[in-house]
Design a protein around this motif. Structure first.
Motif, PDB file in Angstrom:
ATOM      1  N   CYS A  56       0.860  -1.130   0.127  1.00  0.00           N
ATOM      2  CA  CYS A  56      -0.064   0.004  -0.003  1.00  0.00           C
ATOM      3  C   CYS A  56       0.919   1.090  -0.020  1.00  0.00           C
ATOM      4  O   CYS A  56       1.993   1.146   0.477  1.00  0.00           O
ATOM      5  CB  CYS A  56      -0.935   0.038   1.262  1.00  0.00           C
ATOM      6  SG  CYS A  56      -1.997  -1.341   1.482  1.00  0.00           S
ATOM      7  N   SER A  64       3.680   0.586   2.658  1.00  0.00           N
ATOM      8  CA  SER A  64       3.640  -0.372   3.687  1.00  0.00           C
ATOM      9  C   SER A  64       3.404  -1.846   3.070  1.00  0.00           C
ATOM     10  O   SER A  64       2.559  -1.794   2.113  1.00  0.00           O
ATOM     11  CB  SER A  64       2.634   0.091   4.722  1.00  0.00           C
ATOM     12  OG  SER A  64       2.417  -1.127   5.509  1.00  0.00           O
ATOM     13  N   ALA A  66       1.532  -5.637   2.771  1.00  0.00           N
ATOM     14  CA  ALA A  66      -0.003  -5.765   3.127  1.00  0.00           C
ATOM     15  C   ALA A  66      -0.070  -6.651   4.348  1.00  0.00           C
ATOM     16  O   ALA A  66       1.158  -7.168   4.777  1.00  0.00           O
ATOM     17  CB  ALA A  66      -0.250  -6.835   1.937  1.00  0.00           C
ATOM     18  N   CYS A  86      -2.528  -1.575   6.082  1.00  0.00           N
ATOM     19  CA  CYS A  86      -2.560  -2.199   4.809  1.00  0.00           C
ATOM     20  C   CYS A  86      -3.178  -3.409   4.705  1.00  0.00           C
ATOM     21  O   CYS A  86      -2.811  -4.436   5.732  1.00  0.00           O
ATOM     22  CB  CYS A  86      -1.236  -2.099   4.302  1.00  0.00           C
ATOM     23  SG  CYS A  86      -0.997  -2.503   2.770  1.00  0.00           S
ATOM     24  N   GLY A  90      -3.851  -5.153  -0.504  1.00  0.00           N
ATOM     25  CA  GLY A  90      -3.115  -3.882  -1.009  1.00  0.00           C
ATOM     26  C   GLY A  90      -3.846  -2.711  -0.901  1.00  0.00           C
ATOM     27  O   GLY A  90      -3.473  -2.090  -1.493  1.00  0.00           O
ATOM     28  N   LYS A  91      -4.709  -2.305   0.019  1.00  0.00           N
ATOM     29  CA  LYS A  91      -5.269  -0.851   0.079  1.00  0.00           C
ATOM     30  C   LYS A  91      -5.487  -0.528   1.537  1.00  0.00           C
ATOM     31  O   LYS A  91      -5.568  -1.303   2.569  1.00  0.00           O
ATOM     32  CB  LYS A  91      -6.805  -1.165  -0.490  1.00  0.00           C
ATOM     33  CG  LYS A  91      -6.972  -1.525  -1.907  1.00  0.00           C
ATOM     34  CD  LYS A  91      -8.476  -1.458  -2.302  1.00  0.00           C
ATOM     35  CE  LYS A  91      -8.585  -2.056  -3.737  1.00  0.00           C
ATOM     36  NZ  LYS A  91      -9.807  -1.852  -4.144  1.00  0.00           N
ATOM     37  N   TYR A  92      -4.940   0.599   1.787  1.00  0.00           N
ATOM     38  CA  TYR A  92      -5.050   1.245   2.906  1.00  0.00           C
ATOM     39  C   TYR A  92      -6.525   1.561   3.507  1.00  0.00           C
ATOM     40  O   TYR A  92      -7.459   1.778   2.789  1.00  0.00           O
ATOM     41  CB  TYR A  92      -4.276   2.696   2.850  1.00  0.00           C
ATOM     42  CG  TYR A  92      -2.869   2.577   3.069  1.00  0.00           C
ATOM     43  CD1 TYR A  92      -2.604   2.007   4.325  1.00  0.00           C
ATOM     44  CD2 TYR A  92      -2.104   3.301   2.291  1.00  0.00           C
ATOM     45  CE1 TYR A  92      -0.939   2.181   4.429  1.00  0.00           C
ATOM     46  CE2 TYR A  92      -0.662   3.332   2.593  1.00  0.00           C
ATOM     47  CZ  TYR A  92      -0.183   2.577   3.629  1.00  0.00           C
ATOM     48  OH  TYR A  92       1.191   2.713   3.852  1.00  0.00           O
TER      49      TYR A  92
END
Length: 636
Positions: A56, A64, A66, A86, A90-92
């Motif tokens: 992320c 960062s 995952a 994260c 793979g998304k904050y």
């Protein structure tokens, strides 16, 4: 593209990554990156060389891996950090504000000094109360710091609390458990899973030293209420929490302590009860599957904890099964609900809880009712099992007396050695199974008893298998004999060495992973696959093999001897008698009735946990009858 190059170089330095694709977008000067890559070597983040890993990244929190957190320090002189988690995709996630305001941090620093804390306790409580009232939004950082401050407040044991100080303390708690703080609690519990337990204990410890001149007293806030009284000789303690609205339902609860149980308390000392209206969603869910918290959380405190108490709970959700109710208390040692020392009874729509100690209590209920074995069936089980144990002992004694006369031949010796060890294993196993119901799952004695019960269960199965192999040998090799030494060696290795190795491996693995024993009862945790296979499937496989041997024996008996002719209808009748006789003899000897035991120890799934409970007493009775049948066949 300079930013893209910088990111790729950074990734390469940190993780030796081979970037497969980079997608760069620009929106008002903010760069967004989507990475997809594979690990080029084993490292702390990617343990498999071919595992696909995700990152992320954003402009504020940077890069960062995952399933890890990105942290940045707080600004404007505040302490703490802001966190973005994260995800595995793979998304904050949303930013979590763990920054601590200057006002709360100042109070926290003072409370770490026990001397200053004792002197300034009233002022500090008032100051924190004023701050929490002004907050429109409780952040995770301020919540976590406030919990630490409340815990420090509760440690002051040599200073009595005036009513106004306790009211200010409860006002702080009221703000922290308000619905507006629910999202902050979610973040704090990820960092500190014991935070809710810490709050309950702080409230219990702080209010216990309340100093008041009133005979009865109460402090009522929207989310928390305190009621209590001074001890007067000959008077009961009774407190009602009436018409409290919890989850859109009006509930009434009652707390009662008989005057005979108050004799141990000093005259004039305080007993008080605290009702928490909004902590149900804050506290950790119960460990018991399918159960949920279905009652008001009520804490009762006094100068002594070992006092019998009676509470009436009105369930919050009336659709849950009353028969599934469990009276529980919050165990501060393990941070979850516990039933030790509590019993319940159903009274109309209410559940009456009787416990032998004081702390925080509530009610657990399930959507389904556990099957209740009829009392007459339980009694029959006890009678059969008890009589069978006596029969086993008598049978073993008789076997010892006539041993020399029965074991003159190798064939007879091998059979009676197997039968004697089956009887010994069954006697010890049943004794241990009776003992486990009186033991607590946390005690070392429970693990010892369950280990040996498991061992002797396996030994029983393997000795029955040994007896089956002996029978098979004599059916196949009619005119071939074997030596006593080889028979004894093979029988004891198969009967005890194999079971000991299996039981020991299961015990070591279960003990190391702390899942050998179930949480609530002293019983092997068959919900764990490895324990289940060794406890249930190994004996089942042996019983299945003995079943094949039994079938082979029946076929062998029915086959006419050389030169023998069929005798028509009379011969058919004799065949039926021979088959029945074979089944009656071999079923207890080879343990075929243990198929019922397999049904009982199968882990509960879905709705099968109710109907299969009836197999426990039926299995116990069949097991007891097996002993009688076994003893009846020994002299032959």
């Amino acid at each position: 593209m300079d930013v893209q190059l910088l990111v790729i170089v950074t990734c390469t330095l940190l993780n030796s990554l081979s970037v497969e694709s980079v997608n760069v977008k620009s929106d008002d000067g903010i760069f967004l990156f989507n990475f997809k890559y594979q690990c080029a070597r084993i490292n702390n983040t990617c343990r498999n060389i071919h595992t696909e890993c995700l990152f992320c990244i954003d402009r504020t929190h940077g890069l960062s891996v995952a399933n890890e957190d990105a942290r940045i320090n707080c600004t404007n002189g505040m302490t703490g950090q802001k966190i973005k988690r994260c995800s595995a995709a793979g998304k904050y996630g949303a930013e979590e504000d763990f920054c601590v305001s200057n006002e709360i941090n100042e109070i926290l620093q003072i409370t770490t000094n026990s001397t200053d804390l004792a002197k300034k306790l009233p002022q500090l409580v008032e100051k924190l109360d004023d701050f929490t009232k002004k907050q429109n939004n409780t952040t995770p950082g301020n919540l976590q710091a406030s919990l630490s401050i409340l815990q420090n407040f509760s440690t002051v044991s040599n200073v009595s609390r005036e009513s106004v100080v306790v009211e200010g303390f409860l006002s702080i708690v009221d703000s922290l458990v308000d619905k507006k703080a629910q999202s902050a609690w979610t973040s704090v519990k990820i960092v500190n899973k014991n935070s809710s337990s810490q709050l309950l204990k702080s409230v219990e410890d702080f209010t216990r030293l309340l100093n008041t001149t009133n005979q009865t007293f109460s402090i009522c806030k929207p989310n928390i209420q305190l009621k209590g009284m001074k001890i007067v000789p000959g008077k009961h303690y009774e407190v009602d929490f009436s018409n409290l609205t919890i989850k859109n339902r009006s509930v009434t609860n009652n707390v009662f302590i008989n005057r005979t149980n108050l004799i141990t308390l000093t005259n004039g000392s305080l007993v008080m009860s605290i009702a928490f209206l909004t902590v149900n969603d804050i506290l950790s869910p119960p460990l018991t599957c399918n159960y949920k918290l279905n009652g008001l959380v009520v804490a009762t405190t006094a100068e002594l904890k070992s006092i019998d108490i009676v509470m009436r709970f009105m369930p919050l959700d009336s659709t849950l099964a009353q028969a599934s109710a469990q009276c529980v208390f919050w165990n501060h040692n393990n941070g979850n609900w516990d039933t030790e020392g509590c019993k319940h009874e159903i009274n109309g729509i209410n559940i009456i809880c009787r416990c032998d100690h004081l702390t925080s209590f509530s009610l657990l209920m399930s959507s389904k009712t556990d099957f209740e074995v009829p009392p007459w069936l339980r009694m029959l089980n006890y009678v059969v099992l008890g009589t069978s144990q006596v029969s086993l002992i008598i049978g073993i004694i008789i076997e010892a007396i006539v041993w020399k006369n029965l074991t003159k031949k190798t064939t007879s010796l091998s059979r009676h050695i197997a039968i004697l060890n089956i009887a010994l294993s069954l006697l010890i196993m049943n004794t241990l199974f009776c003992m486990h119901t009186f033991l607590k799952p946390k005690d070392i004695s429970c693990k010892v008893v369950i280990f040996f019960a498991h061992f002797f269960l396996l030994a029983l199965s393997f000795w029955m298998f040994t007896l089956g192999l002996l029978l098979l040998y004599h059916l196949v090799f009619i005119f071939r004999n074997y030596s006593r030494t080889s028979m004894m060696l093979i029988s004891f290795i198969l009967g005890y060495t194999g079971p000991f190795i299996i039981a020991s491996c299961v015990f070591v693995k279960g003990h190391l992973k702390d899942h050998y024993i179930e949480k609530k009862i002293c019983w092997i945790n068959v919900k764990q696959t490895d324990l289940y296979y060794s406890f249930a499937l190994v004996p089942l496989i042996i019983v299945g093999m003995n079943f094949i041997i039994t079938f082979f024996a029946i076929v062998k008996i029915q086959r006419p001897a050389i030169g023998e002719k069929s005798s028509g209808q009379q011969g058919d009748k004799n065949s039926v008698k021979q088959i029945l006789r074979c089944i009656i003899i071999l079923t207890p000897l080879l343990g075929l009735s243990w198929l019922l035991g397999f049904i009982y120890v199968t882990p509960s799934t879905g709705n099968n946990s109710d109907w299969k409970e009836i197999f426990r007493p039926v299995f116990d009775i069949a097991n007891g009858l097996q002993i009688w049948q076994l003893e009846g066949r020994k002299p032959g």
